[in-house]
Design a protein around this motif. Sequence first.
Motif, PDB file in Angstrom:
ATOM      1  N   GLN A 177       0.311  -6.395  19.456  1.00 44.62           N
ATOM      2  CA  GLN A 177      -0.127  -7.239  18.484  1.00 44.62           C
ATOM      3  C   GLN A 177      -0.029  -6.699  17.099  1.00 44.62           C
ATOM      4  O   GLN A 177       0.410  -7.391  15.868  1.00 44.62           O
ATOM      5  N   VAL A 178      -0.037  -5.250  16.879  1.00 44.20           N
ATOM      6  CA  VAL A 178       0.186  -4.615  15.617  1.00 44.20           C
ATOM      7  C   VAL A 178       1.193  -3.537  15.644  1.00 44.20           C
ATOM      8  O   VAL A 178       1.326  -2.808  16.829  1.00 44.20           O
ATOM      9  N   THR A 179       2.277  -3.470  14.698  1.00 46.50           N
ATOM     10  CA  THR A 179       3.438  -2.775  14.919  1.00 46.50           C
ATOM     11  C   THR A 179       3.489  -1.894  13.735  1.00 46.50           C
ATOM     12  O   THR A 179       4.114  -0.675  13.936  1.00 46.50           O
ATOM     13  N   GLU A 180       2.375  -1.807  12.896  1.00 44.02           N
ATOM     14  CA  GLU A 180       2.454  -1.024  11.723  1.00 44.02           C
ATOM     15  C   GLU A 180       1.146  -0.998  11.138  1.00 44.02           C
ATOM     16  O   GLU A 180       0.604  -2.148  10.870  1.00 44.02           O
ATOM     17  N   SER A 181       0.347   0.142  10.939  1.00 48.36           N
ATOM     18  CA  SER A 181      -0.993   0.163  10.459  1.00 48.36           C
ATOM     19  C   SER A 181      -1.223   1.345   9.525  1.00 48.36           C
ATOM     20  O   SER A 181      -1.337   2.451   9.823  1.00 48.36           O
ATOM     21  N   PRO A 182      -1.036   1.046   8.301  1.00 47.65           N
ATOM     22  CA  PRO A 182      -0.859   1.979   7.111  1.00 47.65           C
ATOM     23  C   PRO A 182      -2.307   2.786   7.310  1.00 47.65           C
ATOM     24  O   PRO A 182      -2.200   4.069   6.629  1.00 47.65           O
ATOM     25  N   ALA A 183      -3.463   2.173   7.677  1.00 47.51           N
ATOM     26  CA  ALA A 183      -4.685   3.050   7.704  1.00 47.51           C
ATOM     27  C   ALA A 183      -4.438   4.355   8.889  1.00 47.51           C
ATOM     28  O   ALA A 183      -5.373   5.158   8.550  1.00 47.51           O
ATOM     29  N   LEU A 184      -3.521   4.352   9.340  1.00 46.44           N
ATOM     30  CA  LEU A 184      -3.213   5.644  10.361  1.00 46.44           C
ATOM     31  C   LEU A 184      -2.516   6.662   9.633  1.00 46.44           C
ATOM     32  O   LEU A 184      -2.641   7.827  10.186  1.00 46.44           O
ATOM     33  N   SER A 185      -2.201   6.609   8.504  1.00 37.88           N
ATOM     34  CA  SER A 185      -1.557   7.686   7.654  1.00 37.88           C
ATOM     35  C   SER A 185      -2.607   8.547   7.012  1.00 37.88           C
ATOM     36  O   SER A 185      -3.631   7.607   6.371  1.00 37.88           O
ATOM     37  N   LEU A 186      -2.627   9.713   6.882  1.00 36.00           N
ATOM     38  CA  LEU A 186      -3.861  10.285   6.142  1.00 36.00           C
ATOM     39  C   LEU A 186      -3.862   9.924   4.504  1.00 36.00           C
ATOM     40  O   LEU A 186      -4.600   9.914   3.838  1.00 36.00           O
ATOM     41  N   LYS A 187      -2.570   9.456   4.263  1.00 35.72           N
ATOM     42  CA  LYS A 187      -2.603   8.960   2.718  1.00 35.72           C
ATOM     43  C   LYS A 187      -3.624   7.829   2.524  1.00 35.72           C
ATOM     44  O   LYS A 187      -3.821   7.461   1.463  1.00 35.72           O
ATOM     45  N   ALA A 188      -3.744   7.123   3.540  1.00 32.69           N
ATOM     46  CA  ALA A 188      -4.755   5.953   3.506  1.00 32.69           C
ATOM     47  C   ALA A 188      -6.077   6.282   2.784  1.00 32.69           C
ATOM     48  O   ALA A 188      -6.725   5.229   2.326  1.00 32.69           O
TER      49      ALA A 188
END
Length: 797
Positions: A621-632
């Motif tokens: 359902q989800v192919t990109e999740s910015p929250a997974l980056s340390l930068k989030a």
Amino acid sequence: MATNNKSTQSARLSGKTAKAEKTAPHRHNKLLKTNAVTMQQADASDALVAAMPYNSNKKLEHGHDNAVLPPDGITVKPDSAALTASTHTEQDGTTKTGAAARPGSNPANGPLDRVRVDASEQPLTTNQGVPVADNQNSLKAGLRGPTLLEDFILREKITHFDHERIPERVVHARGSAAHGYFEAYKALTRYTRAAPFAEKGKRTPVFVRFSTVAGERGSKDTARDVRGFAVKFYTDEGNWDLVGNNMPVFFIQDAMKFPDLVHAVKPEPHHGMPQAASAHDTFWDFVSLMPESTHMLMWLMSDRAIPRSYRMMQGFGVHTFRLVNQQGEAVFCKFHWKPLLGTHSLVWDEAVKISGADPDFHRRDLWEAIESGEFPEWELAVQIFTEEQAEGFSFDVLDSTKLIPEELVPLTPVGRMVLNRNPDNFFAETEQVAFCTAHIIPGIDFSNDPLLAGRIHSYVDTQISRLGGPNFHEIPINSPLAQVQNNQRDGMHRQAINRGRVAYEPNSLAGGCPFQAGSAGFISFPEAVREDKVRGKPEKFAEHYAQATLFYNSQTAIEKAHIAAAFRFELSKVEVPAIRQRMLSSLVNVSQELAAEVATGLGMTLPQAMPKAIAEPPPPQVTESPALSLKALPGECGIRTRQIAVLIDNGVHYPSLLSLYKALTDAGAVMHFVGPRVGTFVSSSNEQILANKSMENSPSVLFDALILPDGNDAVQTLAGCMDTTDFINNQFRHGKAILAVGAGRQLLKMVGIDADSTKANGILLADSSKVEEIASTFIKAVAAHRHPSRDAKPATT
Ligand code: HEM
């Protein structure tokens, strides 16, 4: 001779050594404050002392108040009954443990205050309480004669010493811990009856242990590894342990594989190498044969595995848990801890160098921050979802190799955790604490995650051998604040003195006590179970790559480059080519780009993709999740607690230094004057400045940023020192902020750094007269944590 003997003896007995040494109470803050002659104070007079690691009078600016739970300064004297007996039995035969066991004790003081011991002004005694006259000499037949077997004082001391070590944890052996509290933002009673969430503002004492996984107790802090994040909540209804990690997923899906995983990552059994490292054949052999570990490998090869600080990493409960409310209604839940200081990591070259410069890097960081009043804080958030929602996900929520993207189920903040007191005693608290996933309380329940099931058994089982029997719940750090009353008796190291003749239920002789609590007690969620007894896995568990790809695709370019570099490094240490090949073929399923980059780094051609267990997996359902980056999570605290090195030597320019010092300490940074040696240096205008660190004892990897101050003489001398070159080069290579003032610019030139080049992000230049103007830009550059455009290619990230 005889007279001499006597006089020696009587001198000993009347002299200082016969008295108990008066030790200052354990009050580090006091000591630190005494040492902390700040620059301003020194200004008028002589020595400029920056011996203190933190500006201890500063608090985080986001609203901590001073109310600490438990408050410091409560000390139980050895003559208190509480010292040895933290448990007793009432007339009715029930056992009471913990603070509740002592009349007049105040549970609000915290779980350990009943047994904290301060030995100041007390005579030295044996373990039987007999005062010891001479703690220097064993008992001999004549001064040069044989030591006597009768010397019970010597034998007791040596025997105790001989047995001081206990087995280390089979995993997570190396760790550091702290006390604090959890505070609920609001009542969560709609979802759970768990005591910590009962009402807004409620505080529950906690003890938290952070750890590495693979290394032994004395191994380095900065290994590439998962970090443990274990929280013990001392709630009104017993202890709840949320035993998590700093990554939200795990290597395996079923507890059956845990011993295999750990055997593979630990040092290889024939020669005991490598220590605290996954970069060896057995680990990569195992994981390359276990595609379910691929998602976790992405996290392990990312910068998450080399955090800058325990205070700057997230924590996750990993498994799906249940929240159960007063009505017995349940929802599923995942737990997330978010650090207020942001999520920040080291780079690999830095981590390797720190492990030599300071193997206790994370332990020291946590300890010093808390000692100085910079209390680390995390927000607890939950992802709440129903069983019906879970059925619609493309993955199984009982599979610990999968996370739930925030895009699918958002995070709800529910409270904050503050760590505000260091342990008094590492062994008694940090080493003896026993976390266990089985420790849950009414309102929290398990899901059927098969990994969790194994853990529920494993922790208490291992602790029985690690802590020497079934009574380790009586060790102060483990005993709950809530009353313990049951009919369990005896066993190794039992502390409770149970009175009365009743140790069974039902009974009439003790009035039937203790009673079971019925609906007020813990009730397992009555989940219907109708399936066949089988060994196997549900269909969705067979999909191993979608979330590994999701993770990779959600990273920034620099994070992707670090992941590729980590795979390259680890696999380059693998000696059997077939293992490299197999791992590469698995990576092809994650990302062609990543696999190709790693293959190039290893001088290999890209193999065919490893066949997948499931040909047509459900589309994610989800192919990109910015929250997974340390930068989030950049953090909310600017440069608070950031360690800034200032290179000094005789002739340094004082006024500009003072001005910078003020601006940066006001912003919460910790300034360190670092010289070619420690000791006092004299500025160009004759002020004294104390270097509390030297480039030899504190290389640049231990600092977040660097200032090269003005002052021709200082710069000339520093330029002649090889350590200066290494110091600046490493700061540059690791992407840290550098400010060169006045003549300090020459040092940058000397090492070949062109401050005007595009690679010079985060490198600032200023004249002495302009440092006040540049200070705020420098603060921003330090707060950015790192300037990755300077990352060198290819082998040095
Ligand atoms: C079947 C899977 C697992 C088993 C059998 C297992 C077993 C163990 C054991 C035996 C210990 C040592 C406990 C002690 O001596 O006190 C331990 C420690 C620990 N485990 Fe696990 N573990 C598993 C999976 C996990 C997972 C998935 C996580 C994270 C969610 C985790 C987090 C921890 C932590 C944080 C510690 C250290 C606790 C402390 O600080 O004392 N483990 N584990």
